[in-house]
Scaffold this active site. Structure first.
Site, short mmCIF file in Angstrom:
data_model
loop_
_atom_site.label_atom_id
_atom_site.label_comp_id
_atom_site.label_asym_id
_atom_site.label_seq_id
_atom_site.Cartn_x
_atom_site.Cartn_y
_atom_site.Cartn_z
N HIS A 39 -9.05 17.07 9.27
CA HIS A 39 -9.10 16.16 9.47
C HIS A 39 -8.20 15.32 10.92
O HIS A 39 -7.88 14.03 11.04
CB HIS A 39 -7.93 15.77 8.28
CG HIS A 39 -8.97 15.36 6.37
ND1 HIS A 39 -10.27 16.95 6.70
CD2 HIS A 39 -9.06 14.29 6.06
CE1 HIS A 39 -10.72 16.08 5.54
NE2 HIS A 39 -9.87 14.81 5.18
N LYS A 59 -4.35 10.51 -5.82
CA LYS A 59 -3.84 9.58 -4.89
C LYS A 59 -4.39 8.40 -4.67
O LYS A 59 -5.72 8.42 -4.66
CB LYS A 59 -4.25 9.86 -3.72
CG LYS A 59 -3.42 11.48 -3.07
CD LYS A 59 -3.48 11.75 -1.62
CE LYS A 59 -2.89 12.98 -1.08
NZ LYS A 59 -3.37 13.14 0.61
N LYS A 100 -10.41 21.92 -5.40
CA LYS A 100 -9.58 20.63 -4.71
C LYS A 100 -8.83 20.29 -6.35
O LYS A 100 -6.96 20.84 -5.95
CB LYS A 100 -9.87 19.49 -4.84
CG LYS A 100 -8.82 18.10 -4.63
CD LYS A 100 -9.57 17.29 -4.13
CE LYS A 100 -7.99 16.17 -3.77
NZ LYS A 100 -9.10 15.18 -3.18
N HIS A 127 -15.58 8.64 7.90
CA HIS A 127 -14.81 9.35 7.82
C HIS A 127 -15.09 11.20 7.45
O HIS A 127 -14.39 11.73 8.35
CB HIS A 127 -13.74 9.20 6.18
CG HIS A 127 -13.46 10.38 6.18
ND1 HIS A 127 -11.71 10.48 7.51
CD2 HIS A 127 -12.83 10.90 4.90
CE1 HIS A 127 -11.00 11.39 6.09
NE2 HIS A 127 -12.18 11.51 5.29
N HIS A 172 -9.27 12.09 11.86
CA HIS A 172 -8.09 10.61 12.64
C HIS A 172 -8.51 10.45 13.76
O HIS A 172 -8.53 9.44 13.43
CB HIS A 172 -6.99 10.92 11.22
CG HIS A 172 -7.14 11.21 10.23
ND1 HIS A 172 -6.15 12.01 9.63
CD2 HIS A 172 -7.91 10.78 9.03
CE1 HIS A 172 -6.54 11.53 8.48
NE2 HIS A 172 -7.52 11.13 8.13
N GLU A 217 -17.11 17.44 3.23
CA GLU A 217 -16.18 17.62 2.52
C GLU A 217 -16.06 18.99 1.70
O GLU A 217 -15.61 19.25 1.18
CB GLU A 217 -15.86 15.76 1.59
CG GLU A 217 -14.69 15.15 2.76
CD GLU A 217 -13.27 15.64 3.31
OE1 GLU A 217 -12.96 16.17 2.45
OE2 GLU A 217 -13.38 14.58 3.53
N ARG A 235 4.15 -1.84 -15.40
CA ARG A 235 3.91 -0.26 -14.53
C ARG A 235 3.25 0.12 -14.90
O ARG A 235 3.86 1.81 -15.60
CB ARG A 235 6.27 -0.18 -15.01
CG ARG A 235 6.09 -1.95 -14.54
CD ARG A 235 8.15 -0.94 -14.81
NE ARG A 235 8.70 -1.70 -13.84
CZ ARG A 235 9.30 -3.16 -15.46
NH1 ARG A 235 8.97 -2.96 -16.98
NH2 ARG A 235 10.20 -4.28 -14.59
N ARG A 278 -1.94 22.06 -0.34
CA ARG A 278 -2.92 21.49 -0.33
C ARG A 278 -3.57 20.75 0.95
O ARG A 278 -4.06 19.87 1.38
CB ARG A 278 -2.06 19.90 -1.12
CG ARG A 278 -3.11 18.85 -1.09
CD ARG A 278 -2.34 17.95 -2.26
NE ARG A 278 -3.12 16.95 -2.65
CZ ARG A 278 -2.80 15.74 -3.93
NH1 ARG A 278 -2.18 15.98 -4.57
NH2 ARG A 278 -3.53 15.09 -4.06
N ASN A 303 -7.14 19.31 4.48
CA ASN A 303 -7.06 17.87 5.54
C ASN A 303 -7.86 19.03 6.34
O ASN A 303 -7.72 18.79 7.74
CB ASN A 303 -5.75 17.76 6.06
CG ASN A 303 -5.34 17.16 4.95
OD1 ASN A 303 -5.80 16.17 4.63
ND2 ASN A 303 -3.44 16.80 4.71
N GLU A 343 1.97 16.92 -2.54
CA GLU A 343 1.61 17.38 -0.79
C GLU A 343 2.96 17.83 0.24
O GLU A 343 2.98 17.52 1.06
CB GLU A 343 0.75 16.21 -0.25
CG GLU A 343 0.44 17.15 1.02
CD GLU A 343 -1.05 15.88 1.40
OE1 GLU A 343 -0.32 14.56 1.12
OE2 GLU A 343 -1.91 15.76 1.64
#
Lengths: 363, 363
Positions: free
Chosen positions: B244, B139, B223, B261, B248, B181, B117, B237, B241, B233
């Site tokens: 993105h 993340k 960031k 990416h 994607h 980025e 945990r 935030r 993207n 998010e």
């Protein structure tokens, strides 16, 4: 209906306790989106799945029915929940509902903690043990072949519905196993509650709604007070493990499932009490009361006769609570007060084990 | 060496940035117990595993070497980490060290979030993309066959070591993908930084330590500012993207891995810029600067010629950012300022796609 609010700042949530709650509209205020996924098992589904679904008019309801048993509390089973959530395109505003005992609650909570990095979940515990144990504390997770509860997260539900009515379908052995944990709360924290339990133990064993409701409320309240002081389990939360180090040794020796968790905890609590008595912290009269209430709850008060002192020593040495090679135990200082300590003579622990194993063998 | 402190209350942590940090003793102050487990992959291990281990005198060091590639970013692979942690009896005070790019960082962080945990972890990102992206935001997670990053946790490292020296072994295409980025941070948040990037783009592409170090610092700083305002998010935030949603779609169409990416994000950023220009939010001159800096960074500025407007429409419709059927896009309002909106004529989006796909086909 009683409602206990577990205060955790922005993660505070209510526990509703009472008879027939499953059939009331208590779930809806806790659901923030339109999607709901009920996770349950093959035993509970035929009993209560329809009832819960019928309270969810207007929501898109999906369901996952898992096999029943601790042996399925694995990452693979949680992955079946993820499969279903993705197949049915559940989004970040979905709510998972755990309908079942501790295994379902632990897995569903863990799935909710991880799905899209966290979605809402609601606990609907259907055993007394899960009503008094999993309702508070936020522990979720699964077993690994090399250790119990080794993979998981701390994650809080949006609300808990503890319906005492469902305990009527619970096998008597499981009801007693839940009572073992209730007795534990009295022993470690509240002598008045212990007195009350002694006076009402027959009603509890008989499944009386009012007695059960009150016992669940006070158990959750005590757990919430303890957990609030120590959310991540570094200090006093360890007191909740009264009887558990001995109990885990019994469960491991017998093979998980033969003794119910609460049964092993009961026999373990009596071992802890016996050692406390030898240390002069508990009177003979207090020891006798502790034994009597467990007997009245139809719980075992002695360890399995086929175990040896050496079995206990080696199985307890691998417990998570061992620090630097010294066994730390939760012991009692009278009724209603406990402490965690490794400061006791090893010989006294051996005497405790020898004596109570001897009694078990004498049968 | 530069150090940026990411302020997150009791989960605050430092990001150290500079050349040769891997070989310095920066890890030790961030390790609270005696056990350490380094998680890396087959590509990075021969290059840097020994160097990191040699900084860990006095600790019990275990290692897990995983296969390299996004296709291994799965729950099964994370389970291999759990296997190793349990086989080597790592306890609650262990520290996991993620030595690799984003895939290793995401999986190791998720394993750390879930093992018992939650145990400590340290990020040692070895690609520019992971240094400017995974270093901040917490993340972690894995892919599911039905969706990228669908299973995970928000979990913060104890510290991050971004060694610019390791970027010398990075393939030039991957360096450029990381620069995409970096450019993004200037575009959405800081026109001065964008000016600076324009002036230093050749040094960055050439792998100049000082330029990279400064670019990484400012990217992480931006960031961190954005994430601090919106840890889970829900609002600003989303600006991170930029490019993105288009990107994607490109990655999904091409099959993950064929376009890096960052390359897909670059082509996507130019699509977002083109649409912003059509909305009157960006001048032709600003559009030209955005295109020029991407070209100078050796990044693609046009989508794959074999894609169609219809491909984009259907692939973008399944993106997580779609709410109630309307595509929400991050668009630019000048250089250094962005917004999330679904409030634009669908025809303008089609014009953007048709125009730039046409340019791509014209070659």
């Amino acid at each position: 209906m009683r409602t206990l609010n577990v205060e955790l700042g922005d993660r505070a949530y209510p526990i509703h306790i009472g008879d027939g709650l499953l059939r009331q509209s208590l779930l809806q205020p806790c659901i923030r989106g339109r999607q709901v996924c009920i996770v349950t098992n093959e035993t509970v589904a035929p009993l209560y799945l329809d009832a819960v679904e019928s309270c969810l008019h207007g929501f898109e309801v999906e369901r996952v029915v898992l096999p029943d048993g601790e042996q399925f509390k694995t990452l693979d089973t949680v992955n079946r929940i993820f499969d279903r959530l993705l197949e049915t395109r559940q989004n970040r505003t979905t709510t998972l509902i755990a309908l079942g005992g501790g295994v379902i609650g632990d897995m569903t909570g863990f799935a909710a903690a991880c799905y899209q990095r966290g979605v809402d979940f609601i606990q609907v515990p259907t055993t007394l043990l899960s009503q008094v144990d999993s309702s508070v504390g936020g522990k979720t997770g699964v077993n690994h072949p090399l250790g119990k509860n080794m993979i998981g997260a701390f994650y809080q539900p949006r609300c808990v519905l503890a319906d005492t009515g469902v305990l009527k379908t619970l096998p008597p052995r499981e009801l007693s196993a839940g009572i073992a944990e209730v007795i534990k709360y009295g022993l470690i924290y509240d002598s008045d509650f212990f007195d009350w339990l002694e006076a009402h133990i027959d009603s509890l064993v008989a499944g009386d709604d009012e007695a059960l409701s009150r016992a669940i409320y006070r158990s959750c309240e005590i757990k919430a007070e303890v957990v609030a002081q120590d959310e991540k389990e570094s200090g006093i939360r360890a007191l909740l493990n009264l009887g558990h180090t001995f109990g885990h040794a019994i469960e491991a020796h017998q093979g998980y499932g033969r003794w119910l968790h609460g049964e092993a905890v009961a026999a373990g609590t009596l071992l802890a009490a016996d050692l406390s008595r030898r240390l002069g912290w508990l009177t003979d009269e207090q020891m006798a009361r502790i034994e009597a209430i467990h007997r009245a709850a139809k719980l075992p008060v002695l360890p399995p006769p086929e175990m040896t002192v050496e079995d206990f020593r080696s199985l307890m040495a691998v417990d998570k609570k061992v620090l630097d090679g010294r066994i730390r135990l939760v012991l009692l200082r009278g009724i209603g007060s406990a402490l965690v300590t490794s400061d006791f003579p090893a010989e006294l622990l051996d005497e405790t084990l020898e004596t109570r194993l001897g009694l078990a063998r004498a049968g």
